[in-house]
Design an enzyme around this catalytic site. Structure first.
Site, PDB file in Angstrom:
ATOM      1  N   ASP A 310     -12.607   4.143   2.431  1.00  0.00           N
ATOM      2  CA  ASP A 310     -11.418   3.551   3.037  1.00  0.00           C
ATOM      3  C   ASP A 310     -10.218   4.473   2.858  1.00  0.00           C
ATOM      4  O   ASP A 310      -9.573   4.488   1.816  1.00  0.00           O
ATOM      5  CB  ASP A 310     -11.144   2.178   2.388  1.00  0.00           C
ATOM      6  N   LYS A 317      -3.564   5.735   3.359  1.00  0.00           N
ATOM      7  CA  LYS A 317      -3.207   5.464   1.965  1.00  0.00           C
ATOM      8  C   LYS A 317      -2.590   6.706   1.337  1.00  0.00           C
ATOM      9  O   LYS A 317      -2.875   7.824   1.766  1.00  0.00           O
ATOM     10  CB  LYS A 317      -4.480   5.144   1.174  1.00  0.00           C
ATOM     11  N   ASP A 328     -15.426   1.176  -1.802  1.00  0.00           N
ATOM     12  CA  ASP A 328     -15.038   0.039  -0.963  1.00  0.00           C
ATOM     13  C   ASP A 328     -16.240  -0.664  -0.314  1.00  0.00           C
ATOM     14  O   ASP A 328     -16.071  -1.561   0.503  1.00  0.00           O
ATOM     15  CB  ASP A 328     -14.025   0.499   0.100  1.00  0.00           C
ATOM     16  N   ASP A 387      -5.073  -0.531   7.378  1.00  0.00           N
ATOM     17  CA  ASP A 387      -5.665  -0.517   6.034  1.00  0.00           C
ATOM     18  C   ASP A 387      -6.171  -1.907   5.624  1.00  0.00           C
ATOM     19  O   ASP A 387      -6.840  -2.054   4.608  1.00  0.00           O
ATOM     20  CB  ASP A 387      -4.630   0.003   5.031  1.00  0.00           C
ATOM     21  N   GLU A 389      -8.609  -3.450   6.771  1.00  0.00           N
ATOM     22  CA  GLU A 389      -9.801  -3.336   7.613  1.00  0.00           C
ATOM     23  C   GLU A 389     -10.952  -4.221   7.156  1.00  0.00           C
ATOM     24  O   GLU A 389     -11.775  -4.635   7.966  1.00  0.00           O
ATOM     25  CB  GLU A 389     -10.255  -1.877   7.671  1.00  0.00           C
ATOM     26  N   ARG A 391     -11.143  -7.257   6.131  1.00  0.00           N
ATOM     27  CA  ARG A 391     -11.180  -8.605   6.717  1.00  0.00           C
ATOM     28  C   ARG A 391     -11.636  -8.570   8.172  1.00  0.00           C
ATOM     29  O   ARG A 391     -12.170  -9.544   8.678  1.00  0.00           O
ATOM     30  CB  ARG A 391      -9.815  -9.284   6.544  1.00  0.00           C
TER      31      ARG A 391
HETATM   32  N1  BES Z   1     -10.054  -1.577   0.017  1.00  0.00           N
HETATM   33  C1  BES Z   1      -8.701  -1.974  -0.037  1.00  0.00           C
HETATM   34  C2  BES Z   1      -8.389  -2.858  -1.236  1.00  0.00           C
HETATM   35  C3  BES Z   1      -8.523  -2.215  -2.587  1.00  0.00           C
HETATM   36  C4  BES Z   1      -7.421  -1.622  -3.184  1.00  0.00           C
HETATM   37  C5  BES Z   1      -9.703  -2.267  -3.274  1.00  0.00           C
HETATM   38  C6  BES Z   1      -7.551  -1.051  -4.429  1.00  0.00           C
HETATM   39  C7  BES Z   1      -9.828  -1.714  -4.533  1.00  0.00           C
HETATM   40  C8  BES Z   1      -8.753  -1.093  -5.115  1.00  0.00           C
HETATM   41  C9  BES Z   1      -8.345  -2.749   1.219  1.00  0.00           C
HETATM   42  O1  BES Z   1      -8.996  -2.380   2.373  1.00  0.00           O
HETATM   43  C10 BES Z   1      -6.880  -2.531   1.458  1.00  0.00           C
HETATM   44  O2  BES Z   1      -6.526  -1.428   1.694  1.00  0.00           O
HETATM   45  N2  BES Z   1      -6.089  -3.593   1.398  1.00  0.00           N
HETATM   46  C11 BES Z   1      -4.698  -3.502   1.617  1.00  0.00           C
HETATM   47  C12 BES Z   1      -4.294  -4.641   2.499  1.00  0.00           C
HETATM   48  C13 BES Z   1      -2.891  -4.549   3.023  1.00  0.00           C
HETATM   49  C14 BES Z   1      -2.738  -3.360   3.942  1.00  0.00           C
HETATM   50  C15 BES Z   1      -2.550  -5.821   3.769  1.00  0.00           C
HETATM   51  C16 BES Z   1      -4.018  -3.572   0.265  1.00  0.00           C
HETATM   52  O3  BES Z   1      -4.517  -4.275  -0.610  1.00  0.00           O
HETATM   53  O4  BES Z   1      -3.027  -2.883   0.077  1.00  0.00           O
HETATM   54 ZN    ZN Z   2     -10.810  -1.501   2.128  1.00  0.00          ZN
HETATM   55 MN    MN Z   3      -8.022  -0.777   3.370  1.00  0.00          MN
END
Ligand code: BES
Ligand code: ZN
Ligand code: MN
Length: 536
Positions: A310, A317, A328, A387, A389, A391
């Protein structure tokens, strides 16, 4: 390839493949084979490299010296040993049996965690000392079980899970080419426990054996999940993840079907396809289907997020820590591990595992912030942030779960939100459910297995935050409660199913470098195996 489980009850091997057979090997590991012997005979004379004597912190003063004396060990070793769970003091003796003796603290011996910690520590210590054969004195198992309010069988399972888990190593991407000449030659001795003798079991031997078998299966399957999580993006594409599921299906004997891009497109899985748009590699959707011999007591669908890497996509990111996003797909890894465990154990449940998989990459072709996509359900989604993604791919998988199987229970696992880490930290998963009973059962399994979950609400107030001006729903919430708004998003796709749970494992799925145990944890395998066994 060592087999797991003493007997394979089914050998269907009916792996149906829509995706053309892969030519490249993923290098997916065989399940590690640790040999376990159970004997009612005393532990002290057992031929082994290391003898472990479990001791509780409370009885230490009273019983310690008496336990050491017949072994010819100076009780002075007890001066520096408090018997805390996982604490180890080494002592040495001459004569029959292992010359190395490990006093192994089990703390108060009240919780499964006490025994698990002790077993993991023992296993790691044995590895450090290059002791391949370990004899564990289980003369106290009847008493321990009473004290911990568990059966000897159950406790044996916990202990073996701990030993198998403690012997985990991920070194198959190391060539050894840069090792110093001395290490390279090695001493020819094993670096992990190869055989465990549970000795002194007395009248409990048969129960211990049954429990140990289950513990070995679950521990081994957890290690399978850890391997997958530890494999980086360039070693584990969506197709390779599907291939790993297929290999688990061959070992555990369940059916595996892999949908390729064409089939995914036919099904209209717009969430998965949109996330895949920036990728150089095709998406996959994997269906693992374990059917027991005889009637299944329940049908359970498990869904695992399978983002093989991811980057965040166009909403890219920051680079610090981005490497950890190889993890991920930990939800998917867990589901593969659980399917292998339940099929090897032959549980009387139908368990289906679904894995939507792709990486999430930026590219000219990639999905853009502001895009509106249509998911398999027909629900349109505004992509506020590429990001978010996970969901999107889970949405399609949940729709597929409900429509195709109409199961008794749906549970999804996903490294879904950083916000869950903010809320609950690195050790505990977030739990969401529309069924109080189910939530209670999952929480209980969490306590029992040490894979703890904490429930958060799905109140409608939070739905406000993911409203979209242009589509049915947005994939991004306004400020606050990011883990809850993600769960609220998913809820839209279970189509009124009454027994759904979502587990956000963003924190506990992966342990950062530095703090002892690092890398993939296999979180969720023990938790779900425990839950499913409780329904069997
Ligand atoms: N895979 C990430 C969540 C994640 C973050 C898992 C750190 C493990 C460690 C997910 O896809 C993500 O990026 N979520 C975002 C959502 C936001 C953009 C609404 C997040 O948590 O920042
Ligand atoms: Zn993710
Ligand atoms: Mn993400």
């Amino acid at each position: 390839m060592p087999d797991i489980g003493r007997e394979t009850r089914f050998n269907l091997n009916k792996t149906s493949i829509i995706l053309p057979a892969m030519t490249k090997k993923t290098g997916t590991p065989p399940a590690s084979g640790i040999r376990i012997d159970v004997t009612s005979k005393p532990a002290a004379p057992v031929k082994a490299d290391l003898l472990a004597l479990p001791m509780g912190s409370k009885e230490l003063k009273k019983n310690g010296p008496a336990a050491l004396q017949p072994l010819g060990i100076d009780p002075g070793v007890l001066n520096d040993f408090k018997g805390g769970a996982g604490e180890i003091a080494m002592a040495y003796r001459t004569g029959k049996g292992a010359s190395r003796v490990a006093l192994l603290g089990i703390g108060e011996g009240r919780t499964n965690d006490d025994f698990r910690k002790a077993a993991e520590a023992l296993s790691r210590k044995a590895g450090e000392l290059h002791c391949g054969v370990v004899a564990l004195d289980c003369a106290g198992i009847g008493e321990w079980a009473k004290h911990a309010k568990r059966t000897p069988e159950y406790l044996a399972g916990v202990i073996v899970e701990g030993v198998v888990s403690g012997s985990y190593r991920f070194d198959r991407l190391k060539s050894g080419k840069l090792d110093k000449e001395k290490d390279k030659q090695g001493d020819g001795k094993p670096k992990t426990v190869e055989a465990l003798v549970l000795a002194g079991c007395g009248s409990h031997a048969a129960d211990v054996e049954t429990g140990a078998d289950a513990g070995r299966v679950i521990g081994t399957c957890q290690n399978v999940a850890r391997d997958l999580v530890n494999l980086p993006g360039n070693h584990l594409s969506a197709e390779e993840l599907a291939e790993a599921a297929r290999e688990a299906g061959k070992r555990g004997a369940f059916d595996v079907t892999v949908f390729d891009r064409k089939k995914i497109t036919e099904l209209g899985m717009g969430g998965l396809l949109s996330v895949n748009k920036g990728s150089e590699q095709p998406p996959t959707f994997t269906i693992m289907d374990y059917r027991p011999e005889g009637k299944a007591r329940k049908t359970v669908v498990l869904v695992g997020k399978g983002i093989t890497f991811d980057s965040g996509g166009i909403s890219i990111k920051p680079s610090a820590g981005m490497d950890e996003m190889k993890s991920d797909m930990a939800g998917a890894a867990c589901v593969i591990g659980v399917l292998e465990a339940v099929s090897t154990l032959g549980l009387p449940l139908r368990v289906v595992g679904l894995i939507p998989a792709t990486d999430n990459m930026p590219a000219g072709s990639a999905m853009k912030p502001g895009d509106v996509i249509t998911t398999m359900s027909g629900i349109s989604v505004e992509v506020g942030n590429t990001d978010a993604e996970g969901r999107l791919i889970l949405a399609d998988a949940l729709t597929y779960a409900k429509r195709e199987f109409d199961p008794d229970v749906i549970i999804d696992l996903a490294t879904l939100t950083g916000a869950c880490i903010v809320a609950l930290g690195m050790k505990v998963a977030g739990l969401f459910s529309n069924d109080d009973g189910l939530a209670e059962e999952i929480s209980r399994s969490g306590q029992a297995t040490g894979e703890k979950v904490w429930r958060l609400p799905l109140w409608d107030e939070y739905a406000e935050q993911i409203k979209s001006d242009v589509a049915d729903v947005s994939n991004t919430g306004s400020k606050g409660a990011g883990t809850i708004t993600a769960a609220k998003f998913l809820e839209n796709f279970v189509e009124g199913h009454k027994h759904w749970a979502h587990i956000d494992i963003a924190g506990p799925a992966f342990a950062a470098k530095g703090g002892g145990l690092s890398g993939g944890t296999g979180f969720g395998v023990r938790l779900l195996a425990d839950l499913l066994r409780s329904w069997a």
